[in-house]
Motif scaffolding. Sequence first.
Motif: not given
Ligand SMILES: Nc1nc2c(c(=O)[nH]1)N[C@@H](CN(C=O)c1ccc(C(=O)N[C@@H](CCC(=O)O)C(=O)O)cc1)CN2
Length: 284
Positions: A49, A95-98, A120, A141, A235, A260, A264-265, A268
Amino acid sequence: MTAQILDGKATAAAIKSDLTARVAALKEKGVTPGLGTILVGDDPGSQKYVAGKHRDCAQVGIASIQRELPATATQEEIEAVVRELNEDPACTGYIVQLPLPKGIDENRILELMDPDKDADGLHPMNLGRLVLNESAPLPCTPNGVLTLLRQYGVEIKGAEVVVVGRGVTIGRPMPLLLTRRSENATVTQCHTGTRDLSAHLKRADIIIAAAGSAHLVRAEDVKPGAAVLDVGVSRSAEGKIVGDVHPDVAEVAAWISPNPGGVGPMTRAQLLVNVVEAAERSVD
Ligand SMILES: Nc1nc2c(c(=O)[nH]1)N[C@@H](CN(C=O)c1ccc(C(=O)N[C@@H](CCC(=O)O)C(=O)O)cc1)CN2
């Protein structure tokens, strides 16, 4: 009925194209937006991510600042990096990834961030501003879900919406966005303590499934003509994404977001929106 696909990839691409022009305009005014990320540990999903976020930055012209710490990093070591990005003028948002590794106090880390650099929208000050109906960066999200619904003309006003999940990135803030006067939806929040999930789902015009429980939402739970957004990620044994929504739901719903390629996109893209909007506010 076969549901119309809520195409997050295409919608995110259009948002990024608009942002590319806005970043170019900012640079002409001497402002280069810079997104920082703090990644702790070696979770492959989080690594993917974060890598995606930096690819997006390169695409639209936002500068990237990456900080990585090992899974063994202490609370103090992570806090030191947060303080560093708070002070770094090249980092206009971060951001701090969670999630953070077990044993780390996630809330303390979020509270330490400069709320004006919170890309975020998850700093308690910004979540509080959302509750108070004040302007704040919106959590990525939930805002991505709303943008996708609007893009495809799904009626939100007056809709019965069921949100499944109560996590900090989606479940908690999602109802806050949906119940603003501008959206005017009626929201039911379901979670592991909900007695009869199926009964709630059956009444919903819009289902937002963010429980992280594979195929939790089944076709028989969905009202014909509903919009169903699949936000959960589990998964398979082979490492493939399995969403919260069973594929058969596409035969009942009027709209469905793939997973996906759906929310998800959009997550981002909305992150980049927050970074660019903050930079624009700094030159206003
Ligand atoms: N600080 C944060 N941490 C997390 C967040 C957030 O919004 N801020 N959300 C989720 C994870 N996330 C962003 O960080 C995130 C999840 C999914 C995708 C994405 O593009 N997914 C693709 C598939 C990717 C793959 O193949 O694995 C899709 O859905 O098409 C982007 C960002 C938890 N943590």
